[in-house]
Design an enzyme around this catalytic site. Structure first.
Site, short mmCIF file in Angstrom:
data_model
loop_
_atom_site.label_atom_id
_atom_site.label_comp_id
_atom_site.label_asym_id
_atom_site.label_seq_id
_atom_site.Cartn_x
_atom_site.Cartn_y
_atom_site.Cartn_z
N GLU A 86 -72.32 28.00 -43.20
CA GLU A 86 -71.70 28.21 -41.89
C GLU A 86 -72.74 28.59 -40.84
O GLU A 86 -72.66 28.16 -39.69
CB GLU A 86 -70.63 29.30 -42.00
CG GLU A 86 -69.43 28.85 -42.86
CD GLU A 86 -68.58 30.03 -43.33
OE1 GLU A 86 -67.44 29.79 -43.78
OE2 GLU A 86 -69.06 31.18 -43.26
N THR A 133 -63.38 35.47 -43.44
CA THR A 133 -63.81 36.74 -44.03
C THR A 133 -64.46 37.65 -42.99
O THR A 133 -64.76 38.80 -43.30
CB THR A 133 -64.84 36.49 -45.15
OG1 THR A 133 -65.99 35.83 -44.58
CG2 THR A 133 -64.24 35.63 -46.25
N CYS A 163 -38.85 31.13 16.62
CA CYS A 163 -38.18 30.01 17.30
C CYS A 163 -38.48 28.70 16.59
O CYS A 163 -37.66 27.77 16.58
CB CYS A 163 -38.60 29.94 18.76
SG CYS A 163 -40.38 29.78 19.03
N TRP A 212 -32.76 30.11 21.57
CA TRP A 212 -32.23 31.35 22.12
C TRP A 212 -30.71 31.27 22.31
O TRP A 212 -30.04 32.29 22.46
CB TRP A 212 -32.86 31.65 23.48
CG TRP A 212 -34.30 32.11 23.40
CD1 TRP A 212 -35.02 32.37 22.27
CD2 TRP A 212 -35.17 32.35 24.50
NE1 TRP A 212 -36.29 32.76 22.59
CE2 TRP A 212 -36.41 32.76 23.97
CE3 TRP A 212 -35.03 32.26 25.88
CZ2 TRP A 212 -37.51 33.09 24.77
CZ3 TRP A 212 -36.12 32.58 26.69
CH2 TRP A 212 -37.34 32.99 26.14
N ASP A 238 -81.14 23.15 -16.18
CA ASP A 238 -81.37 24.22 -15.22
C ASP A 238 -82.48 23.77 -14.26
O ASP A 238 -83.61 24.25 -14.30
CB ASP A 238 -81.76 25.51 -15.95
CG ASP A 238 -82.08 26.65 -14.99
OD1 ASP A 238 -81.65 26.59 -13.82
OD2 ASP A 238 -82.78 27.60 -15.41
N GLU A 242 -74.61 22.52 -11.69
CA GLU A 242 -75.45 22.11 -12.81
C GLU A 242 -74.65 22.05 -14.11
O GLU A 242 -75.01 21.31 -15.03
CB GLU A 242 -76.63 23.07 -12.97
CG GLU A 242 -77.66 22.97 -11.86
CD GLU A 242 -78.71 24.07 -11.91
OE1 GLU A 242 -79.84 23.85 -11.43
OE2 GLU A 242 -78.40 25.17 -12.42
N ASN A 251 -32.61 24.90 22.92
CA ASN A 251 -33.37 26.15 22.91
C ASN A 251 -32.73 27.09 21.90
O ASN A 251 -31.55 27.45 22.04
CB ASN A 251 -33.32 26.77 24.32
CG ASN A 251 -34.14 28.05 24.42
OD1 ASN A 251 -34.55 28.62 23.41
ND2 ASN A 251 -34.35 28.51 25.64
N ASP A 299 -66.26 30.56 -38.99
CA ASP A 299 -65.94 31.21 -40.27
C ASP A 299 -64.85 30.42 -41.01
O ASP A 299 -63.65 30.61 -40.76
CB ASP A 299 -65.48 32.65 -39.98
CG ASP A 299 -65.06 33.39 -41.23
OD1 ASP A 299 -65.35 32.90 -42.34
OD2 ASP A 299 -64.44 34.47 -41.09
N GLN A 338 -31.38 33.46 18.51
CA GLN A 338 -32.61 34.09 18.03
C GLN A 338 -32.56 35.59 18.31
O GLN A 338 -32.07 36.03 19.35
CB GLN A 338 -33.83 33.46 18.73
CG GLN A 338 -35.16 33.95 18.20
CD GLN A 338 -36.33 33.23 18.87
OE1 GLN A 338 -36.14 32.20 19.49
NE2 GLN A 338 -37.52 33.79 18.75
N HIS A 397 -43.08 27.88 23.35
CA HIS A 397 -41.77 27.99 22.70
C HIS A 397 -41.44 26.69 21.96
O HIS A 397 -41.89 25.60 22.35
CB HIS A 397 -40.71 28.28 23.76
CG HIS A 397 -39.38 28.72 23.24
ND1 HIS A 397 -39.23 29.72 22.30
CD2 HIS A 397 -38.12 28.28 23.54
CE1 HIS A 397 -37.94 29.89 22.05
NE2 HIS A 397 -37.25 29.03 22.79
#
Length: 685
Positions: free
Chosen positions: A583, A576, A105, A286, A602, A613, A284, A572, A99, A260
């Site tokens: 429509e 157009t 570790c 280390w 609501d 909601e 370990n 549409d 390490q 550790h």
């Protein structure tokens, strides 16, 4: 410009169905393809430099080194540092590395455990890489990250000061697999600094993609040594940690380091003076510093065992590895972790098979983040998962392990903020069996059959249960409502089981009946004609005035021009940019109906729909949609947790129209569009 996140999510789901992200076909981390990049570098005769994790101070990260040290860093390739660099020299071993300046570790201890499992090790560390053959300054490693395997590409420029590696280095100066693997994991975490401090379990999971179990050693089960013994002989990785001390990594008189992480590298039993002794071997990271008590390297206890056991076990070197008794192990360490791709080690019987299932999900504020059972009004909105358990051969054993893991949505590991998470399991009574969709709030008024012991601020919460055969609902949740996060729910069951989400990943639309004061077409036509042009049509601006002056109540802010342009585009038929009378009448009926639904649902009478909601409004509109779709709607159309009338109407119109588009263009399974068709559809809708 990258594609939108929704597109990427769809691609990821498709890739998962195709096997991407699996052990045999890992995903490409940050979309970097090792083979293509490697070949490109070889063809153009240059050394790879990783723009996604550049050899700069940004990759070191903040707070790890002093400014004067950062200024002295030189990123060097191994070929510059030593004469004959090797990726792996004489195999991958726990004794290869030490390490460095980084407090990782936990990661290095996990590597120590990894070195014992050849199949897993070769997958994580592709062995064909070399500084000799086809060298181009590019390497790659594989890790499991939150539900999928990823292949991580790096360059081989390593941070040095005065020609020495700052972080992990090798016991043999010209071996570099450990330093490169550490760099690849630092890239996954966002920087080297983001590897500072962690838990062994995190790295063990990222090395196996398996299930993880933690044992608190002050509450250790009586058969823990047997479990560890079986785990050591299966494809399991094990690690452990010591309690934190007064100062970080303080060395006690007995040689144990406080706060550790250690790897568990061996489990054995020896006869000492004709009495069996259970021993644990620890490492370990280390690379030095060992236990000084009974069964340590120089302990007289070794003189009480047979010469064969002494030869097989004892190694008198200060290499960081040592033996200790099971009793001393439980006294010296606070917890131990086992991570495995199978739970077979839990059973003495070898004929037991475990079935693994998992689902990825998400809690989203206002829609699917209902909080724990304390919040009775919103708990039911959490994601719900249905599981069916079959008969088990041994009904007395625990037969279901449930794991809930929070997913990281950020590249910076230290920016992840874990919530307190847990889960509850409810038995499904006969009257609810076969029910489609989410269970309602009243179902969860009953007491859960089982649950996690507590809600923990942790990466993972896991519990082991014994449940009767039958059907159950698992509800994962955060402790508090309205906390947004992603998660993975995993189950291991002793019998064949079925796990599916109760929120269906589809939708159905039933057009609601119009509810409009202008209930005859003549009145609507008369109104329409007041706003039309000479051709008896309205454009977006005229439609905006018509709706705002005749449809809205006083507390509404009004339809914006962009919203009205979108309405025109959706309705549409002649393309157009205008709406004719027919429509307009279709649009008016829908807007008036959705307005009525809006005000009816609501409940809080605020003039806005809360996101909770919104779910009721969708039901009132005759629409069954999944949690994932509801979450997207909340993110796209909500603002600060609410939807205005205008946003709600826009949402409902788009949902209805896009459903019609799919219905018309689909072959019953999907849609095929040529490029120009897709662009026309997406740009004017």
């Amino acid at each position: 410009m990258p594609p939108p996140g929704v597109c990427l999510n769809i691609l990821n789901e498709r890739h998962e169905k195709e096997g991407r992200g699996s052990v045999s076909n890992p995903d490409k981390f940050l979309d970097q393809d090792f083979k293509k990049l490697h070949q490109y570098c070889l063809m153009n005769e240059f050394r790879f430099i990783d723009g996604m994790f550049p050899p700069e101070c940004s990759s070191i990260g903040d707070g790890l080194l002093h400014q004067n040290e950062l200024a002295r860093i030189v990123w060097q390739r191994p070929r510059i540092m030593v004469k004959d660099p090797r990726f792996i020299l004489g195999g991958v071993s726990r004794f290869d590395f030490r390490q460095g300046r980084l407090g990782n570790c936990w990661f290095l201890a996990s590597i120590g455990a990894l070195t014992f499992q050849d199949d897993i090790k070769k997958h994580i560390i592709p062995q064909e890489q070399s500084f000799q053959k086809d060298y181009a300054g590019i390497f790659h490693f594989r890790f499991w990250r939150f539900g999928k395997w990823v292949d991580v590409v790096i360059d081989d420029k390593l941070p040095t000061i005065d020609g020495r590696l700052i972080f992990v280095d090798s016991q043999t100066p010209n071996e570099f697999w450990a330093a490169l693997m550490e760099k690849a994991y630092a890239k996954v975490c966002g920087s080297y600094a983001n590897m500072n401090a962690g838990s062994v379990s995190e790295a063990l999971m990222d090395f196996t993609g398996g299930i993880h179990m933690t044992f608190k050693l002050n509450e250790a089960p009586t058969d823990l040594w047997d479990i560890m013994f079986r785990a050591a002989r299966s494809k399991s990785l094990m690690g452990c940690g010591t309690p934190a001390g007064v100062s970080q990594e303080n060395i006690l008189p007995n040689g144990i380091v406080e706060g550790h992480a250690y790897a568990i590298t061996g489990i054995t039993q020896v006869m000492s003076n004709n009495c069996p002794v259970r021993l644990i071997r620890l490492f370990n990271p280390w690379g030095q510093g060992e236990w000084k008590g009974d069964w340590s390297d120089k302990s007289s206890k070794w003189q009480t065992v047979s010469p064969e056991d002494r030869t097989a076990c004892l190694s008198i070197r200060d290499d960081g590895e040592f033996w200790m008794s099971m009793e001393d192990f439980c006294k010296s360490y606070s917890d131990m972790d086992i991570c495995s791709t199978s739970l077979g080690f839990l059973n003495a019987s070898t004929d037991c098979q475990w079935t693994y299932k998992f689902h990825g999900g998400r809690w989203v504020t206002g829609t699917t983040a209902g909080g724990c059972l304390n919040h009775t009004g919103s708990f039911w909105t959490n994601p719900q998962y249905h599981i069916k358990l079959e008969e088990c051969a041994n009904d007395n054993d625990k037969n279901l392990l449930v794991s809930l893991m929070q997913k990281s949505d950020k590249r910076n590991r230290h920016l992840d903020s874990n919530f307190n998470i847990g889960f509850s399991i409810f038995s499904v009574p006969p009257e609810y069996k076969g029910r489609v969709g989410k269970f309602p709030a009243e179902f969860f008024m009953r007491k859960p059959e089982a649950s996690s012991k507590s809600f923990l601020n942790a990466r993972e919460v896991m519990e082991f249960f014994r449940l009767d055969p039958g059907e159950y609902i698992i509800v994962p949740s955060t402790f508090n409502p309205n906390e947004t996060a992603s998660f993975i729910l995993s189950t291991f069951s002793k019998t064949d089981s079925h796990l599916d989400e109760k929120s269906i990943d589809s939708w159905t639309i039933t057009k609601p009946s119009p509810t409009d004061k202008l209930n005859d077409n003549n009145s609507k036509v008369t109104l329409f004609q007041k706003y039309t042009d000479q051709y008896e049509e309205v454009d977006a601006e005229q439609l905006q005035r018509l709706l705002n002056e005749n449809l809205l109540q006083g507390n509404s802010s009004g339809f914006g021009l962009d919203t009205c342009r979108s309405m025109v585009a959706l309705m549409d038929l002649s393309v157009t940019g205008h709406l004719n009378r027919h429509e307009f009448l279709r649009l008016w009926d829908r807007v008036a109906t959705y307005r009525e639904i809006f005000y009816r649902t609501d409940i809080s009478r605020t003039g806005d729909l809360s996101l909770s909601e919104l779910r009721n409004a969708m039901i009132a509109a005759g629409m069954q949609i999944s949690d994932s779709m509801l979450n997207l709607m909340a993110l796209r159309y909500g603002s600060k947790g609410n939807l205005t009338l205008e946003s709600f109407v826009s949402l409902m119109l788009r949902l209805e129209c896009m459903s019609k588009v799919f219905e018309k263009l689909s072959d019953g399974k999907g849609i095929y569009l040529q490029a120009h068709e897709w662009m026309h559809l997406s740009m004017y809708s």
